[in-house]
Enzyme design. Structure first.
Site, short mmCIF file in Angstrom:
data_model
loop_
_atom_site.label_atom_id
_atom_site.label_comp_id
_atom_site.label_asym_id
_atom_site.label_seq_id
_atom_site.Cartn_x
_atom_site.Cartn_y
_atom_site.Cartn_z
N LYS A 236 1.08 -0.97 -0.12
CA LYS A 236 0.23 -0.35 0.07
C LYS A 236 0.89 1.26 0.02
O LYS A 236 0.43 2.10 -0.65
CB LYS A 236 -1.10 -0.29 1.01
N HIS A 261 -1.57 -3.33 -4.76
CA HIS A 261 -0.89 -3.83 -3.43
C HIS A 261 -0.71 -5.27 -3.44
O HIS A 261 0.87 -5.49 -3.21
CB HIS A 261 -1.53 -2.57 -2.37
FE LIG Z 1 -4.80 -5.69 5.26
FE LIG Z 2 -4.17 -5.94 1.48
#
Ligand SMILES: [Fe+2]
Ligand SMILES: [Fe+2]
Length: 372
Positions: A236, A261
């Site tokens: 992320k 991600h």
């Molecule tokens: Fe997560």
């Molecule tokens: Fe995730």
């Protein structure tokens, strides 16, 4: 060192035994195996023990063979354990006499009831790390035997193995400490960008570990699940903030960016060999049992077991936490949702355990949150 006939056989047996030793063993298990092998090789000895220095400076028994369980209550104050300082083993007659002078009542009593009074001769040698004594290796006999040069050589060899193991364990722990700090710093950096995900990784780790323990997975798997959970969303970091923090519903394109991600995360941890075994957790934590997840569309048991555990834990925490665009679900609704998704999003066996165990873990986390 020359071995012939019976001795050769014993040596083979002891070496077989030693080849079974593994670095990931606990100090207790390793030292016990080592004592057993040494006693096998030197049958005129019938007992043995290993003491190690604790953080408080006292020496305590970590392994023994042929003694009673009372040894675990014994502690030697600094300087009061009979450990030779040099590199060579020393023969001690009637070691209990030494202990009578140096030990306090309760430790002495425990030693006595464990059988130390019966010992006639002991070979003692230090266990060293970086040249400093951190423990002692002892082989004892309750018989009247002559101790030979050969015996001393064998004990020296075993003490060397014990020292190497202790050194490696200490390095391993130091290295683990650094690794832990690095990973935690990266996770904090990631979570700091999004106030709604603060603590997410650690909570997922707690949920996933309790499921794993309930399913009786071994320590190594639990460890992998813990680190995999802590790191699972590291990718992320690569998602732009305007998407990550968007308070309204994401567009299809934005959602596609979010979906990158897991692969981004796997890329980030590539090249760190010690993170290799958690790569599947990072890459595949958004796969689904029915095959409709991403990025690989893995189905059922194609998804590694530990990944399936983390994926239930992850979803559970996502459901019960507030997000920029919605409030968290109450516990009972989240549990209901897991039940509904059994066999669809989640492995049925794991979902069953999760439903049983997660409410308690959730409540304990909630209490901590409420009181801090
Ligand atoms: Fe997560
Ligand atoms: Fe995730």
């Amino acid at each position: 060192m020359k071995f012939r006939g019976l001795e050769r056989l014993l040596l083979d047996e002891a070496l077989d035994f030693l080849s079974d030793l593994k670095l990931r063993m606990s100090v207790e298990d390793f030292m016990k195996k080592l004592l057993q092998a040494a006693l096998m090789l030197l049958p005129e000895f019938d007992r043995g023990s290993v003491i190690m220095k604790d953080n408080d400076g006292y020496y305590r028994y970590v392994a023994w063979v042929g003694f009673g369980e009372d040894l675990k209550n014994v502690k030697f104050p600094p300087g009061k354990a009979m450990i030779p300082k040099g590199d060579s083993p020393v023969v001690i007659d009637r070691v209990h006499n030494w202990n009578e002078i140096n030990l306090k009542d309760d430790s002495l009593k425990s030693l006595e009831s464990a059988g130390s009074k019966e010992i006639k001769k002991t070979i003692a040698i230090g266990i060293k790390v970086e040249g400093k004594i951190i423990g002692g290796f002892f082989l004892d006999t309750t018989k009247n035997v002559e101790i030979t040069e050969e015996d001393l050589k064998v004990v020296k060899m075993f003490a060397r193995i014990a020292s190497i193991f202790a050194t490696m364990k200490i390095y391993q722990e130091r290295e683990r400490g650094y690794q832990r700090e690095i990973i935690m710093a990266m996770i904090k950096a990631m979570e700091a960008r999004d106030p709604y995900t603060v603590g997410h990784s650690e909570r997922v780790a707690r949920y996933a570990v309790s499921i794993a323990k309930e399913m009786n997975l071994d320590t190594e798997d639990v460890d992998r699940i813990f680190w995999g959970s802590v790191v699972h969303d590291i990718g992320k970091l690569s998602i732009p903030e305007y998407i990550l923090l968007k308070p309204t519903k994401l567009s299809k394109e934005e959602y596609e960016v979010i979906k990158r991600h897991p692969v981004a995360g796997e890329e980030m941890i590539k090249g760190y060999p010690w993170l290799d075994n958690i790569r599947p957790i990072v890459r595949n934590h958004h796969e689904r049992w029915d095959g409709l997840g991403y990025p690989d569309g893995l189905k059922g048991e194609e998804i590694p077991f530990e990944v399936r555990i983390v994926s239930v834990a992850d979803t559970f925490d996502a459901m019960t936490s507030d997000r920029a665009y919605r409030k968290g679900l109450p516990l009972s609704d989240a549990i209901k949702e897991i039940q509904e998704q059994t066999g669809k999003q989640f492995d049925p066996e794991i979902a069953k355990v999760a439903v049983k165990i997660l409410p308690e873990v959730y409540n304990s986390i909630y209490i901590i949150r409420a009181s801090s």
